[in-house]
Design a protein around this motif. Structure first.
Motif, PDB file in Angstrom:
ATOM      1  N   CYS A  76      -2.293  50.019  51.274  1.00  0.00           N
ATOM      2  CA  CYS A  76      -1.356  49.103  51.611  1.00  0.00           C
ATOM      3  C   CYS A  76      -0.894  49.125  52.954  1.00  0.00           C
ATOM      4  CB  CYS A  76      -0.010  49.203  50.739  1.00  0.00           C
ATOM      5  SG  CYS A  76      -0.193  48.904  49.460  1.00  0.00           S
ATOM      6  N   LEU A  77      -1.289  50.969  53.211  1.00  0.00           N
ATOM      7  CA  LEU A  77      -0.764  50.909  55.202  1.00  0.00           C
ATOM      8  C   LEU A  77      -1.943  50.430  56.093  1.00  0.00           C
ATOM      9  CD1 LEU A  77       0.521  54.658  54.621  1.00  0.00           C
ATOM     10  CD2 LEU A  77       1.671  52.964  54.862  1.00  0.00           C
ATOM     11  N   GLU A  78      -2.711  50.499  55.602  1.00  0.00           N
ATOM     12  CA  GLU A  78      -4.355  49.429  56.186  1.00  0.00           C
ATOM     13  C   GLU A  78      -3.090  48.313  56.149  1.00  0.00           C
ATOM     14  OE1 GLU A  78      -7.636  53.227  55.277  1.00  0.00           O
ATOM     15  OE2 GLU A  78      -7.879  50.593  54.161  1.00  0.00           O
ATOM     16  N   ALA A  79      -3.317  47.772  55.599  1.00  0.00           N
ATOM     17  CA  ALA A  79      -3.434  46.656  55.343  1.00  0.00           C
ATOM     18  C   ALA A  79      -1.799  46.333  56.192  1.00  0.00           C
ATOM     19  CB  ALA A  79      -2.900  45.945  54.015  1.00  0.00           C
ATOM     20  N   ALA A  80      -1.027  46.646  56.095  1.00  0.00           N
ATOM     21  CA  ALA A  80       0.177  46.479  57.054  1.00  0.00           C
ATOM     22  C   ALA A  80      -0.265  46.054  58.446  1.00  0.00           C
ATOM     23  CB  ALA A  80       1.395  47.744  56.666  1.00  0.00           C
ATOM     24  N   ILE A  81      -0.930  47.431  58.429  1.00  0.00           N
ATOM     25  CA  ILE A  81      -0.766  46.763  60.614  1.00  0.00           C
ATOM     26  C   ILE A  81      -2.026  46.273  61.123  1.00  0.00           C
ATOM     27  CG2 ILE A  81      -2.674  48.680  61.896  1.00  0.00           C
ATOM     28  CD1 ILE A  81      -1.809  51.258  60.305  1.00  0.00           C
ATOM     29  N   LYS A  82      -2.872  45.603  59.607  1.00  0.00           N
ATOM     30  CA  LYS A  82      -4.034  45.044  60.190  1.00  0.00           C
ATOM     31  C   LYS A  82      -3.621  43.246  59.802  1.00  0.00           C
ATOM     32  CE  LYS A  82      -8.368  45.771  58.786  1.00  0.00           C
ATOM     33  NZ  LYS A  82      -9.775  46.022  58.264  1.00  0.00           N
ATOM     34  N   ARG A  83      -2.615  42.918  59.164  1.00  0.00           N
ATOM     35  CA  ARG A  83      -1.893  42.304  58.943  1.00  0.00           C
ATOM     36  C   ARG A  83      -1.468  40.902  59.765  1.00  0.00           C
ATOM     37  NH1 ARG A  83       1.743  43.918  54.492  1.00  0.00           N
ATOM     38  NH2 ARG A  83       0.096  43.718  53.458  1.00  0.00           N
ATOM     39  N   ARG A  84      -0.589  42.442  60.506  1.00  0.00           N
ATOM     40  CA  ARG A  84      -0.323  41.830  62.351  1.00  0.00           C
ATOM     41  C   ARG A  84      -1.199  41.659  63.555  1.00  0.00           C
ATOM     42  NH1 ARG A  84       5.173  41.466  63.722  1.00  0.00           N
ATOM     43  NH2 ARG A  84       5.866  42.659  62.451  1.00  0.00           N
ATOM     44  N   THR A  85      -2.468  42.297  63.705  1.00  0.00           N
ATOM     45  CA  THR A  85      -3.308  42.212  64.396  1.00  0.00           C
ATOM     46  C   THR A  85      -3.972  41.107  64.312  1.00  0.00           C
ATOM     47  OG1 THR A  85      -4.160  44.357  63.549  1.00  0.00           O
ATOM     48  CG2 THR A  85      -5.166  43.500  65.032  1.00  0.00           C
ATOM     49  N   SER A  86      -3.712  40.494  65.124  1.00  0.00           N
ATOM     50  CA  SER A  86      -4.098  38.866  65.843  1.00  0.00           C
ATOM     51  C   SER A  86      -5.382  38.930  66.133  1.00  0.00           C
ATOM     52  CB  SER A  86      -3.486  38.457  66.561  1.00  0.00           C
ATOM     53  OG  SER A  86      -1.690  38.855  66.548  1.00  0.00           O
ATOM     54  N   GLU A  87      -6.611  38.275  65.203  1.00  0.00           N
ATOM     55  CA  GLU A  87      -7.663  38.282  66.103  1.00  0.00           C
ATOM     56  C   GLU A  87      -7.998  36.622  65.696  1.00  0.00           C
ATOM     57  OE1 GLU A  87     -12.054  38.036  63.197  1.00  0.00           O
ATOM     58  OE2 GLU A  87     -10.404  38.110  61.777  1.00  0.00           O
ATOM     59  N   GLY A  88      -8.995  36.467  67.517  1.00  0.00           N
ATOM     60  CA  GLY A  88      -9.295  35.505  68.072  1.00  0.00           C
ATOM     61  C   GLY A  88      -8.943  35.239  69.483  1.00  0.00           C
ATOM     62  N   ILE A  89      -8.826  34.088  69.824  1.00  0.00           N
ATOM     63  CA  ILE A  89      -8.265  33.298  70.936  1.00  0.00           C
ATOM     64  C   ILE A  89      -6.851  33.477  70.718  1.00  0.00           C
ATOM     65  CG2 ILE A  89      -8.566  31.905  73.368  1.00  0.00           C
ATOM     66  CD1 ILE A  89     -10.965  33.821  72.381  1.00  0.00           C
ATOM     67  N   ARG A  90      -6.217  33.343  72.025  1.00  0.00           N
ATOM     68  CA  ARG A  90      -4.810  33.194  71.754  1.00  0.00           C
ATOM     69  C   ARG A  90      -4.478  31.890  72.612  1.00  0.00           C
ATOM     70  NH1 ARG A  90       0.219  36.016  72.020  1.00  0.00           N
ATOM     71  NH2 ARG A  90       2.035  34.605  72.622  1.00  0.00           N
ATOM     72  N   LEU A  91      -3.738  30.827  71.968  1.00  0.00           N
ATOM     73  CA  LEU A  91      -3.686  29.613  73.037  1.00  0.00           C
ATOM     74  C   LEU A  91      -2.150  29.500  72.730  1.00  0.00           C
ATOM     75  CD1 LEU A  91      -6.336  27.238  70.745  1.00  0.00           C
ATOM     76  CD2 LEU A  91      -6.898  28.740  73.112  1.00  0.00           C
ATOM     77  N   GLU A  92      -1.430  28.651  73.795  1.00  0.00           N
ATOM     78  CA  GLU A  92      -0.315  28.869  74.094  1.00  0.00           C
ATOM     79  C   GLU A  92       0.553  27.610  74.423  1.00  0.00           C
ATOM     80  OE1 GLU A  92       0.815  31.525  76.844  1.00  0.00           O
ATOM     81  OE2 GLU A  92       0.848  33.041  76.266  1.00  0.00           O
ATOM     82  N   LEU A  93       0.950  26.595  73.010  1.00  0.00           N
ATOM     83  CA  LEU A  93       1.641  25.301  73.006  1.00  0.00           C
ATOM     84  C   LEU A  93       2.852  25.680  73.409  1.00  0.00           C
ATOM     85  CD1 LEU A  93       0.624  22.594  71.465  1.00  0.00           C
ATOM     86  CD2 LEU A  93       3.149  23.046  71.853  1.00  0.00           C
ATOM     87  N   CYS A  94       3.400  24.391  74.999  1.00  0.00           N
ATOM     88  CA  CYS A  94       4.543  23.869  74.875  1.00  0.00           C
ATOM     89  C   CYS A  94       4.548  22.836  75.894  1.00  0.00           C
ATOM     90  CB  CYS A  94       5.171  25.782  76.616  1.00  0.00           C
ATOM     91  SG  CYS A  94       6.502  25.265  77.265  1.00  0.00           S
ATOM     92  N   SER A  95       5.382  21.904  75.051  1.00  0.00           N
ATOM     93  CA  SER A  95       5.980  20.572  75.576  1.00  0.00           C
ATOM     94  C   SER A  95       6.553  20.185  74.778  1.00  0.00           C
ATOM     95  CB  SER A  95       4.422  20.110  75.224  1.00  0.00           C
ATOM     96  OG  SER A  95       4.476  19.542  73.169  1.00  0.00           O
ATOM     97  N   ASP A  96       7.445  18.513  74.680  1.00  0.00           N
ATOM     98  CA  ASP A  96       7.990  17.943  73.931  1.00  0.00           C
ATOM     99  C   ASP A  96       7.861  18.180  72.780  1.00  0.00           C
ATOM    100  OD1 ASP A  96       9.747  18.030  77.214  1.00  0.00           O
ATOM    101  OD2 ASP A  96       8.991  16.060  76.865  1.00  0.00           O
ATOM    102  N   ASP A  97       9.058  18.658  72.396  1.00  0.00           N
ATOM    103  CA  ASP A  97       8.779  19.043  70.717  1.00  0.00           C
ATOM    104  C   ASP A  97       8.736  17.218  70.556  1.00  0.00           C
ATOM    105  OD1 ASP A  97       8.349  19.657  68.558  1.00  0.00           O
ATOM    106  OD2 ASP A  97      10.538  19.742  67.828  1.00  0.00           O
ATOM    107  N   ARG A  98       8.745  17.089  68.810  1.00  0.00           N
ATOM    108  CA  ARG A  98       7.969  15.306  68.500  1.00  0.00           C
ATOM    109  C   ARG A  98       7.880  15.612  67.290  1.00  0.00           C
ATOM    110  NH1 ARG A  98       3.197  13.986  67.420  1.00  0.00           N
ATOM    111  NH2 ARG A  98       1.791  14.092  69.350  1.00  0.00           N
ATOM    112  N   VAL A  99       8.407  14.569  66.007  1.00  0.00           N
ATOM    113  CA  VAL A  99       8.069  14.965  65.153  1.00  0.00           C
ATOM    114  C   VAL A  99       6.438  14.583  64.703  1.00  0.00           C
ATOM    115  CG1 VAL A  99       7.846  13.389  62.489  1.00  0.00           C
ATOM    116  CG2 VAL A  99      10.296  13.710  64.122  1.00  0.00           C
TER     117      VAL A  99
END
Length: 447
Positions: A322-345
């Protein structure tokens, strides 16, 4: 049973009396150490006090470099060495007030809270989702919400060991207010459950809808723990080389179970560990935390809520997993993409659909709305399991817009400042999403 309930009530009243007679003392010391701010907390002890204090600190985006915790008897004393996100001492003086508020006698006890976050204003409808993770799942969820005239104000998504948990805050697209019509909420819940359910895994999907805010990260830990993402049947052997080092041993002469944890340091690591110990009904009596380099070291002296140390090998192994899972579930796997734009539906539905059509899976997401701006972070991997190709990332950026979507990874993933693009609805792939929505009865036809 009646006698037991009366005893619990007397204990609660005595605890409240102790808290009133001995209000929390919180001091913020900026002079004792050269590089960190010392936050000292002395208070009458109650179940969940440590988690509440740590939660205040992580909600303020503070980094805890050292911590010394002691809570034997009716009193606890904690010392935290903290900095801001940039490694500087604190300049604000409101930290002590926030900790006071979290521990105040008038606050509801930890046992009765659904969340212990700082958010309290009822502005949104909250949707909680758990189920088996699969490529395109997030795209389908956001597509359904868009067609049901729901505006996603914020959301956070975690995936771990083939499981997915998400907390989504929505409002009515037309009014901007929370959705409180029970028939409409039941319809939303039903359709989202249809998205989560698969023929091979119908029993593990779950949805719930409520009015108001919750502490998102706290709920995600609770949801993934309840969904048993730590279970060996879900473990992915390819990730075992990155397992944190966790040992659990009994200290017979003192009557404690000693938990030692070592792994690469990252923000909120202490919070993740304390959440798990609390959810598993353990009480932390003493702890030492050192995180001043690339690695973090944590040592806990714990007992079960009934006052006993761990008594079986099966329980010891379960705590480790359970402690291993708690640590790893927040660990970010993959490429980080950041999106910033005008919000819309429909923005999230469109963006995640582009990810899916280009063979990308979202492993974690943080969605926020700041005024009229959408500020979102996605971590993506290749759906087939291969490394993400630079051509794929560039193709996604070309469709969404290079001034809108940025890559934050190592130097291999550099943005081209000379190029720009506009978000074009005409470039979106529609066939798969429309077919999916057609089968749910949300559109009349698909191409």
């Amino acid at each position: 049973m009646e006698c037991w309930m009366q005893t619990v009530k007397v204990d609660d009243e005595f605890q409240k009396f102790v808290m009133r007679m001995n209000p929390p003392r919180v001091t913020v010391d900026n002079t004792s150490t050269l590089n960190t701010t010392l936050i000292k907390v002395d208070s009458a002890n109650k179940r969940g006090s440590l988690l509440e204090v740590v939660q205040v600190l992580i909600d303020l985006n503070l980094r805890i470099t050292r911590a010394y915790i002691s809570s034997d008897g009716l009193w606890f004393m904690d010392v935290f060495h903290v900095t801001d996100q940039h490694g500087n001492k604190l300049r604000e003086d409101h930290v002590a007030d926030l900790i006071h508020q979290s521990l105040a006698p008038r606050a509801r006890s930890f046992r009765s809270r659904r969340s212990v976050g700082l958010q309290s204003v009822v502005e949104h409808t909250t949707i909680e989702l758990t189920g088996r993770d699969r490529p395109g799942l997030l795209s389908e969820i956001f597509a359904v919400l868009t067609h049901l005239n729901c505006n996603v104000v914020a959301s956070e998504v975690w995936t771990h060991n083939s499981r997915m948990a998400s907390v989504v805050y929505i409002t009515d697209q037309a009014t901007g207010f929370p959705i409180d019509d029970p028939h409409r909420l039941a319809h939303i819940e039903h359709l989202l459950l249809s998205v989560l359910m698969e023929d091979r895994d119908k029993t593990s999907a779950n949805t719930s809808v409520s009015i108001g805010a919750t502490h998102t990260e706290r709920r995600l830990h609770q949801m993934m723990y309840a969904d048993r993402d730590y279970d060996l049947m879900y473990l992915n052997s390819s990730n075992q080389l990155r397992k944190p080092q966790v040992t659990v041993e009994n200290c017979s002469e003192r009557g404690y179970t000693v938990v030692n944890l070592r792994c690469p340091d990252r923000p909120k690591l202490l919070f993740d560990a304390v959440c798990t110990l609390t959810d598993m009904q353990y009480v932390v009596y003493h702890a030492t935390v050192i995180a001043e380099g690339p690695d973090a070291y944590q040592e806990y002296f714990i007992r079960h809520i009934d006052g006993c140390p761990i008594s079986s090998e099966a329980e010891r192994q379960r705590l480790i997993h359970c402690l291993e899972a708690a640590i790893k579930r927040r660990t970010s796997e993959g490429i980080r993409l950041e999106l910033c734009s005008d919000d819309r539906v429909g923005l999230l539905s469109d963006v995640t659909r582009i990810f899916r059509e280009n063979g990308l899976s979202v492993t974690r997401a943080e969605v926020n709305t700041r005024g009229s701006q959408a500020v979102n972070v996605f971590y993506v991997i290749d759906s087939s399991g291969y490394p993400v190709k630079s051509e794929t990332i560039e193709a996604v950026r070309n469709e969404i817009g290079k001034t809108i979507l940025h890559v934050k990874e190592d130097e291999y993933w550099k943005t081209d400042a000379q190029e720009s693009g506009k978000f074009s609805i005409g470039t979106l792939f529609k066939s798969r999403s429309e077919k999916f929505l057609y089968h749910l009865g949300l559109v009349k036809s698909y191409s």
